[in-house]
Design a protein around this motif. Structure first.
Motif, PDB file in Angstrom:
ATOM      1  N   ARG A 186       0.816  -1.220   0.000  1.00  0.00           N
ATOM      2  CA  ARG A 186       0.000   0.000   0.000  1.00  0.00           C
ATOM      3  C   ARG A 186       0.847   1.266   0.000  1.00  0.00           C
ATOM      4  O   ARG A 186       0.434   2.290  -0.512  1.00  0.00           O
ATOM      5  N   VAL A 187       2.015   1.196   0.610  1.00  0.00           N
ATOM      6  CA  VAL A 187       2.921   2.345   0.583  1.00  0.00           C
ATOM      7  C   VAL A 187       3.435   2.571  -0.830  1.00  0.00           C
ATOM      8  O   VAL A 187       3.559   3.708  -1.292  1.00  0.00           O
TER       9      VAL A 187
ATOM     10  N   TRP B  59      10.480   1.424  -5.571  1.00  0.00           N
ATOM     11  CA  TRP B  59      10.530   0.820  -4.248  1.00  0.00           C
ATOM     12  C   TRP B  59      11.010  -0.630  -4.374  1.00  0.00           C
ATOM     13  O   TRP B  59      10.796  -1.272  -5.412  1.00  0.00           O
TER      14      TRP B  59
ATOM     15  N   ARG C 174      14.621   3.378  -0.960  1.00  0.00           N
ATOM     16  CA  ARG C 174      13.191   3.066  -0.821  1.00  0.00           C
ATOM     17  C   ARG C 174      12.996   1.566  -0.632  1.00  0.00           C
ATOM     18  O   ARG C 174      12.456   0.888  -1.502  1.00  0.00           O
TER      19      ARG C 174
ATOM     20  N   LEU D 192       8.704   7.136   7.606  1.00  0.00           N
ATOM     21  CA  LEU D 192       7.412   6.584   7.175  1.00  0.00           C
ATOM     22  C   LEU D 192       6.543   6.158   8.363  1.00  0.00           C
ATOM     23  O   LEU D 192       5.461   5.596   8.177  1.00  0.00           O
TER      24      LEU D 192
ATOM     25  N   VAL E 214       2.819   7.101   8.454  1.00  0.00           N
ATOM     26  CA  VAL E 214       2.092   6.409   7.374  1.00  0.00           C
ATOM     27  C   VAL E 214       1.811   4.962   7.780  1.00  0.00           C
ATOM     28  O   VAL E 214       0.683   4.464   7.645  1.00  0.00           O
TER      29      VAL E 214
ATOM     30  N   ASN F  27      -0.858   4.759  10.456  1.00  0.00           N
ATOM     31  CA  ASN F  27      -2.209   4.937   9.906  1.00  0.00           C
ATOM     32  C   ASN F  27      -2.679   3.674   9.173  1.00  0.00           C
ATOM     33  O   ASN F  27      -3.834   3.265   9.312  1.00  0.00           O
ATOM     34  N   LEU F  28      -1.783   3.077   8.388  1.00  0.00           N
ATOM     35  CA  LEU F  28      -2.160   1.847   7.683  1.00  0.00           C
ATOM     36  C   LEU F  28      -2.511   0.746   8.682  1.00  0.00           C
ATOM     37  O   LEU F  28      -3.428  -0.052   8.451  1.00  0.00           O
TER      38      LEU F  28
ATOM     39  N   TYR G  77      -6.030   1.486  10.258  1.00  0.00           N
ATOM     40  CA  TYR G  77      -7.171   1.254   9.371  1.00  0.00           C
ATOM     41  C   TYR G  77      -7.163  -0.139   8.727  1.00  0.00           C
ATOM     42  O   TYR G  77      -7.895  -0.388   7.771  1.00  0.00           O
TER      43      TYR G  77
ATOM     44  N   LEU H  81       8.925  10.318   1.581  1.00  0.00           N
ATOM     45  CA  LEU H  81       7.480  10.520   1.748  1.00  0.00           C
ATOM     46  C   LEU H  81       6.814  10.873   0.431  1.00  0.00           C
ATOM     47  O   LEU H  81       5.675  10.507   0.170  1.00  0.00           O
ATOM     48  N   SER H  82       7.562  11.566  -0.419  1.00  0.00           N
ATOM     49  CA  SER H  82       6.984  11.991  -1.697  1.00  0.00           C
ATOM     50  C   SER H  82       6.730  10.795  -2.610  1.00  0.00           C
ATOM     51  O   SER H  82       5.965  10.887  -3.557  1.00  0.00           O
ATOM     52  N   ALA H  83       7.379   9.670  -2.328  1.00  0.00           N
ATOM     53  CA  ALA H  83       7.205   8.487  -3.172  1.00  0.00           C
ATOM     54  C   ALA H  83       6.108   7.566  -2.668  1.00  0.00           C
ATOM     55  O   ALA H  83       5.829   6.540  -3.282  1.00  0.00           O
ATOM     56  N   VAL H  84       5.483   7.938  -1.561  1.00  0.00           N
ATOM     57  CA  VAL H  84       4.419   7.101  -1.007  1.00  0.00           C
ATOM     58  C   VAL H  84       3.137   7.298  -1.820  1.00  0.00           C
ATOM     59  O   VAL H  84       2.800   8.420  -2.196  1.00  0.00           O
ATOM     60  N   ARG H  85       2.427   6.201  -2.092  1.00  0.00           N
ATOM     61  CA  ARG H  85       1.150   6.282  -2.796  1.00  0.00           C
ATOM     62  C   ARG H  85       0.221   7.283  -2.097  1.00  0.00           C
ATOM     63  O   ARG H  85       0.132   7.315  -0.872  1.00  0.00           O
TER      64      ARG H  85
ATOM     65  N   GLU I 269      -2.967   7.394  -1.626  1.00  0.00           N
ATOM     66  CA  GLU I 269      -3.986   6.834  -0.717  1.00  0.00           C
ATOM     67  C   GLU I 269      -3.389   6.585   0.661  1.00  0.00           C
ATOM     68  O   GLU I 269      -4.059   6.802   1.683  1.00  0.00           O
ATOM     69  N   ALA I 270      -2.145   6.099   0.687  1.00  0.00           N
ATOM     70  CA  ALA I 270      -1.505   5.813   1.971  1.00  0.00           C
ATOM     71  C   ALA I 270      -1.030   7.095   2.640  1.00  0.00           C
ATOM     72  O   ALA I 270      -1.212   7.289   3.843  1.00  0.00           O
ATOM     73  N   ALA I 271      -0.433   7.980   1.839  1.00  0.00           N
ATOM     74  CA  ALA I 271       0.092   9.229   2.410  1.00  0.00           C
ATOM     75  C   ALA I 271      -1.039  10.116   2.917  1.00  0.00           C
ATOM     76  O   ALA I 271      -0.862  10.879   3.859  1.00  0.00           O
TER      77      ALA I 271
ATOM     78  N   ALA J  31      -3.897   9.181   4.266  1.00  0.00           N
ATOM     79  CA  ALA J  31      -4.712   8.629   5.357  1.00  0.00           C
ATOM     80  C   ALA J  31      -4.614   9.557   6.561  1.00  0.00           C
ATOM     81  O   ALA J  31      -3.525   9.926   6.978  1.00  0.00           O
TER      82      ALA J  31
ATOM     83  N   ILE K 276      -7.999   4.734   2.079  1.00  0.00           N
ATOM     84  CA  ILE K 276      -6.839   3.887   1.802  1.00  0.00           C
ATOM     85  C   ILE K 276      -7.154   2.890   0.697  1.00  0.00           C
ATOM     86  O   ILE K 276      -6.303   2.557  -0.117  1.00  0.00           O
TER      87      ILE K 276
END
Lengths: 408, 408
Positions: free
Chosen positions: A128-129, A221, A251, A278, A281, A284-285, A288, B24-28, B30-32, B34, B153
């Motif tokens: 998901r990340v 990643w 990454r 991270l 993040v 939060n994952l 949820y 952090l900028s590379a995180v999807r 939806e995940a970032a 949340a 998410i």
């Protein structure tokens, strides 16, 4: 090849559809298209047979040691039955940090570690990340089927990159050029499982460096599944790891589990490791998805890390012995072919003249009373093979080798 | 309003970005994107304060009863530490079936029930069945923040539909016309939480019928979170349920938990209920998320269902008493306003003249030594409110009421 490429929704306006079909037709395609485990069919066929030797699943035969169980029992008695830290108990994160720092010979601080519901949950969060709808994910294949499953459910497209047996070394090997050729502008992630399930492929430091260089070049990643890292057969303490070569800002997300080293498959506890930046993040994952891991299970995990080294050594020794027995036993038949597994605890082998491995795995339940997994479960390039798990007492492996030799 | 509407990725080609920012900028997205739990800030501020009465989390003060713990301990001692059924132990699915059939007065077969890592995991899987990228999900608001978090998410867009206090009945109420007006061609799912966290809204049978009619008209899924179904204050045994009105082929998925009825928040076990035709889909989602629930925890859950009815009754009685104490205590101040909660175990109240509830919740930690959650955590329409949990012993609730009354 790719189960997710197929849109499995029947037409919703089909007047003849049964209520069940109508319900299924309304399921999101990512969920509806998730492949059923190819191991389960054989498992269900053979489940409960008298005297069957079950080598189909990635699980040893020893129950969790009692000193680990006792820690859980004590925690329960002390009333640790409430919600707990989303990132994991600080004491467990510290214990993981000490363990990993020792095994990998470098300071890996507790802030890098996040406790999860097993390695699978760590993998789900890591995906998901890194990747989602519209993204492509490279997976060297044959591979553990759950990589493909989790990527597809997350809405990304798994792209299998076939591995091959290097005839000179008689080892499975990954052609990094071929991996590089599979990169497109949509590629976001490479999943690297070394030592690998099912092939036993164990990346050399040079191979890991080549993969990391590729990832850096394209801003990809890497999810590193190194859960079998301590099960290697060249006399070394552990397999090469991305820990040996990575920079702080690479990454890379590691997924780990207590299942294998400490015989805790049924406890569902593992961890995710990544850069502390991270942390929120991941928290939060976690919030949820599963909202934390039971505190009393975390206490058991602390006991495993702090008092379990002797047990891990014992497991590794057993696995080495199982490997020797099964490899020599099957090689002696002259009808079985395999590359020597360099790590993990699986033998991935073919039987001369046997093309339909799914049917053959069912037949071997009847004729040899041994449960093995058909290679069809492991994706592209696995079709001709079978997988068996040799993390089991020597007597069972010996007997399984004898029965399989008689049947092939 | 909607955290997911914001693309939180900074520019990736920013030369000045730190390594942390680059990661952090590379995180999807939806995940970032949340949202962090709005309760945690206050929780972290007040954690560990001497004498603080913690009413911020949805959790009672009683540890899990020992007869439930004992069942887990016995299972561990018997060596149930291996992988287990992905859908749940057959014995537990049977026990859930018997419990639910009894409470809801109809035959609900075991094939409808799937054991999960708590209610949150059930919710995550249910969302994956019903909605994904490009879909919209209706959520009556104020709402438990995890609905919004899990939908976002999963790549879908949460659409909050504001509820309001009916001044005649002094109850929170859902305007089904307003819900209907929020339906677009992209809408796929309505999440219905009744009795509701945080408002105590408890849908009447007529309201449920209107929601179901709307869902049928548009072919929408319903996720029914009825976990507080037994905590109602009108003298009835349980709240109205979709079980009372649904047809077999309705697209309804129920999420449930052992957390509240049996004081098992820290055990992370619950269940998902749906039409058995979805069984293989749910099994696959389980396989590729958490791969099952520990067998010894499932044994504890069986004990809860089979021997726990007296404990549940005791909990309900305590909650009723807590509600009476806190409602009369705060009403007497003349400075606190609330609609009477019809169900669940939360009071959702405002303090006259208090606009910044986030800051006020922090202040009340200092001035009243009581931990409550700011309404800002519960989305649209919650901003002016505070939430407190009254599932606690009477002495604590009495004292909290006294301290809050003094502080407002």
């Amino acid at each position: 090849m790719n189960s997710f490429a197929v849109n499995s929704r029947p037409a919703t306006d089909d007047q003849a559809a049964s209520p069940e079909q109508a319900l299924l037709s309304a399921v999101r395609p990512e969920a509806a298209g998730a492949p059923e485990s190819g191991i389960v069919e054989v498992f269900n066929y053979g489940r409960g047979r008298q005297g069957l030797i079950p080598l189909w699943v990635g699980e040893g035969d020893m129950p969790t040691p009692s000193f680990i169980q006792d820690a859980a029992t004590r925690s329960l008695a002390a009333g640790e039955t409430f919600y707990t830290y989303q990132r994991g108990l600080p004491e467990l994160r510290d214990a993981i940090s000490r363990y990993m720092s020792r095994v990998y010979g470098q300071a890996l601080p507790a802030e890098r570690f996040f406790v999860t519901i097993g390695g699978m949950h760590a993998l789900q969060m890591a995906i998901r990340v890194a990747a989602g709808a519209g993204d492509e994910v490279l997976i060297p294949s044959p591979a553990w089927p759950n990589f493909l499953g989790a990527v597809g459910i997350g809405g990304a497209v798994p792209v299998e990159v076939p591995m091959a047996v290097d005839p000179v070394r008689n080892r499975w090997s990954l052609d990094v050029e071929r991996l590089a050729a599979a990169v497109t502008p949509r590629t976001k992630l490479i999943i690297v499982n070394s030592p690998a399930n099912p092939t036993g492929w164990t990346a050399t430091r040079e191979e890991l460096e080549a993969i990391l260089a590729l990832a850096r070049r394209h801003g990809l990643w890497i999810i590193a599944d190194e859960i079998y890292g301590r099960f290697v057969f060249d006399g070394s303490e552990r397999a090469p790891s991305f820990h040996d070569i990575m920079a702080e800002d690479d990454r890379i997300i590691f997924v780990q589990t207590f299942s294998k080293n400490w015989a805790m498959t049924g406890w569902r506890i593992g961890w995710l490791e990544c850069h502390p930046a991270l942390g929120q993040v991941i928290e939060n994952l976690m919030q949820y998805s599963c909202s934390g891991v039971p505190a009393f299970i975390q206490r058991a995990a602390i006991a495993a890390l702090e008092q379990g080294e002797g047990f891990v050594q014992h497991q590794i020794e057993r696995v080495r012995r199982g490997r020797d027995i099964i490899c020599s036993g099957l090689a002696a038949t002259g009808k079985v072919e395999f590359a020597d597994p360099a790590g993990a605890f699986y033998l991935f082998f073919s039987i001369k003249g046997e093309q339909d491995t799914r049917r053959a795995a069912l037949r071997l339940v009847d004729e040899a009373n041994v449960g093995i997994a058909p290679g069809t479960a492991f994706g592209v390039g696995g079709e001709r093979y079978f997988r068996l798990c040799f993390a089991r007492r020597a007597e069972d492996i010996q007997e399984a080798a004898r029965r399989l030799a008689a049947a092939v």
